[in-house]
Scaffold this motif. Structure first.
Motif, PDB file in Angstrom:
ATOM      1  N   LYS A   4      42.753  40.999  38.673  1.00  6.03           N
ATOM      2  CA  LYS A   4      43.283  42.324  38.361  1.00  6.03           C
ATOM      3  C   LYS A   4      43.701  42.410  36.900  1.00  6.03           C
ATOM      4  O   LYS A   4      44.408  41.537  36.396  1.00  6.03           O
ATOM      5  CB  LYS A   4      44.484  42.646  39.245  1.00  6.03           C
ATOM      6  CG  LYS A   4      45.024  44.036  38.978  1.00  6.03           C
ATOM      7  CD  LYS A   4      46.048  44.458  39.975  1.00  6.03           C
ATOM      8  CE  LYS A   4      46.459  45.880  39.640  1.00  6.03           C
ATOM      9  NZ  LYS A   4      46.884  46.622  40.760  1.00  6.03           N
TER      10      LYS A   4
ATOM     11  N   TYR B  16      46.149  43.761  34.539  1.00 10.17           N
ATOM     12  CA  TYR B  16      47.511  44.181  34.850  1.00 10.17           C
ATOM     13  C   TYR B  16      48.333  44.638  33.657  1.00 10.17           C
ATOM     14  O   TYR B  16      49.408  45.208  33.842  1.00 10.17           O
ATOM     15  CB  TYR B  16      48.266  43.067  35.583  1.00 10.17           C
ATOM     16  CG  TYR B  16      48.540  41.830  34.762  1.00 10.17           C
ATOM     17  CD1 TYR B  16      49.738  41.689  34.057  1.00 10.17           C
ATOM     18  CD2 TYR B  16      47.615  40.804  34.701  1.00 10.17           C
ATOM     19  CE1 TYR B  16      50.003  40.555  33.323  1.00 10.17           C
ATOM     20  CE2 TYR B  16      47.867  39.667  33.965  1.00 10.17           C
ATOM     21  CZ  TYR B  16      49.063  39.545  33.277  1.00 10.17           C
ATOM     22  OH  TYR B  16      49.316  38.416  32.542  1.00 10.17           O
ATOM     23  N   ARG B  17      47.876  44.424  32.424  1.00 10.71           N
ATOM     24  CA  ARG B  17      48.697  44.833  31.295  1.00 10.71           C
ATOM     25  C   ARG B  17      47.868  45.041  30.040  1.00 10.71           C
ATOM     26  O   ARG B  17      46.888  44.344  29.801  1.00 10.71           O
ATOM     27  CB  ARG B  17      49.764  43.774  31.020  1.00 10.71           C
ATOM     28  CG  ARG B  17      50.785  44.199  29.979  1.00 10.71           C
ATOM     29  CD  ARG B  17      51.961  43.271  29.937  1.00 10.71           C
ATOM     30  NE  ARG B  17      51.657  42.160  29.040  1.00 10.71           N
ATOM     31  CZ  ARG B  17      52.373  41.051  28.975  1.00 10.71           C
ATOM     32  NH1 ARG B  17      53.407  40.886  29.753  1.00 10.71           N
ATOM     33  NH2 ARG B  17      52.049  40.098  28.149  1.00 10.71           N
TER      34      ARG B  17
ATOM     35  N   ILE C  25      44.584  39.804  32.226  1.00  8.47           N
ATOM     36  CA  ILE C  25      43.965  39.816  33.548  1.00  8.47           C
ATOM     37  C   ILE C  25      44.402  38.562  34.298  1.00  8.47           C
ATOM     38  O   ILE C  25      44.442  37.476  33.717  1.00  8.47           O
ATOM     39  CB  ILE C  25      42.419  39.855  33.444  1.00  8.47           C
ATOM     40  CG1 ILE C  25      41.968  40.984  32.517  1.00  8.47           C
ATOM     41  CG2 ILE C  25      41.786  39.998  34.817  1.00  8.47           C
ATOM     42  CD1 ILE C  25      40.501  40.933  32.159  1.00  8.47           C
ATOM     43  N   SER C  26      44.717  38.713  35.578  1.00  4.94           N
ATOM     44  CA  SER C  26      45.085  37.576  36.411  1.00  4.94           C
ATOM     45  C   SER C  26      44.044  37.383  37.506  1.00  4.94           C
ATOM     46  O   SER C  26      43.693  38.320  38.208  1.00  4.94           O
ATOM     47  CB  SER C  26      46.458  37.812  37.048  1.00  4.94           C
ATOM     48  OG  SER C  26      46.763  36.753  37.934  1.00  4.94           O
TER      49      SER C  26
ATOM     50  N   VAL D  33      43.547  49.433  34.271  1.00  6.31           N
ATOM     51  CA  VAL D  33      44.214  48.688  35.342  1.00  6.31           C
ATOM     52  C   VAL D  33      43.388  48.877  36.616  1.00  6.31           C
ATOM     53  O   VAL D  33      43.285  49.983  37.144  1.00  6.31           O
ATOM     54  CB  VAL D  33      45.668  49.171  35.535  1.00  6.31           C
ATOM     55  CG1 VAL D  33      46.290  48.494  36.743  1.00  6.31           C
ATOM     56  CG2 VAL D  33      46.483  48.892  34.290  1.00  6.31           C
TER      57      VAL D  33
ATOM     58  N   TYR E 294      40.958  46.248  39.768  1.00  4.68           N
ATOM     59  CA  TYR E 294      40.430  44.957  40.170  1.00  4.68           C
ATOM     60  C   TYR E 294      39.055  44.789  39.541  1.00  4.68           C
ATOM     61  O   TYR E 294      38.259  45.735  39.506  1.00  4.68           O
ATOM     62  CB  TYR E 294      40.347  44.850  41.693  1.00  4.68           C
ATOM     63  CG  TYR E 294      41.705  44.740  42.323  1.00  4.68           C
ATOM     64  CD1 TYR E 294      42.358  43.513  42.394  1.00  4.68           C
ATOM     65  CD2 TYR E 294      42.353  45.860  42.814  1.00  4.68           C
ATOM     66  CE1 TYR E 294      43.621  43.411  42.953  1.00  4.68           C
ATOM     67  CE2 TYR E 294      43.613  45.768  43.373  1.00  4.68           C
ATOM     68  CZ  TYR E 294      44.238  44.537  43.430  1.00  4.68           C
ATOM     69  OH  TYR E 294      45.498  44.439  43.973  1.00  4.68           O
TER      70      TYR E 294
END
Length: 143
Positions: free
Chosen positions: A97, A99-100, A113-114, A134, A136
């Protein structure tokens, strides 16, 4: 690039840092296509060995389906079972995802991304990373 592929580039690996974990290394790489984009990414080097000076083709995609349709109903573990996908053209695939976002220097932005604990950080010009949002995504890499 299709609408499914949000980002695609070739990077030269500058450094592989495997000091912290046994099977995971943090890769530092620079875009080779004239853009000032840098990438830091954690890679399971037991599954996908990477060395300094390797060249990696990297893509971020919304879906693995060849037609670009979302695969939300399947769950990421069931995608591609028994059918052709864009992952067939790559050696290493992760799902994660975005995420920032942060502002960088000048016209640059930073994207985080994580992938379930393995992290990726892109720092580059806004115009080359603008398609990222933001959501997936799938990370696809090959040498």
């Amino acid at each position: 690039m299709s609408e499914n592929i949000l980002y695609e580039a070739t990077f030269k690996v500058d450094e592989v840092n495997s000091a912290k974990y046994d099977r995971v290394s943090r890769i530092a790489a620079t875009n080779e296509q004239g853009q000032d984009t840098t990438c830091f990414i954690d890679v399971n080097t037991e599954l996908y060995p990477v060395e300094a000076d390797d060249r990696l083709s990297l893509a971020l995609a919304l879906s693995l389906n060849l037609d670009g349709s979302k695969d939300d109903s399947k769950g990421w573990r069931n995608v591609g079972r028994g059918e052709s996908t864009i992952a067939d053209d790559y050696d290493y695939v992760m799902h994660g995802k975005i995420y920032r976002f942060e502002e960088g220097e000048g016209q640059n932005i930073k994207v985080y991304i994580s992938f379930g604990g393995l992290l990726m950080y892109l720092d580059g010009p806004y115009n080359s990373l603008a398609a990222l949002r933001v959501d997936y995504v799938y990370l696809l890499m090959k040498k």
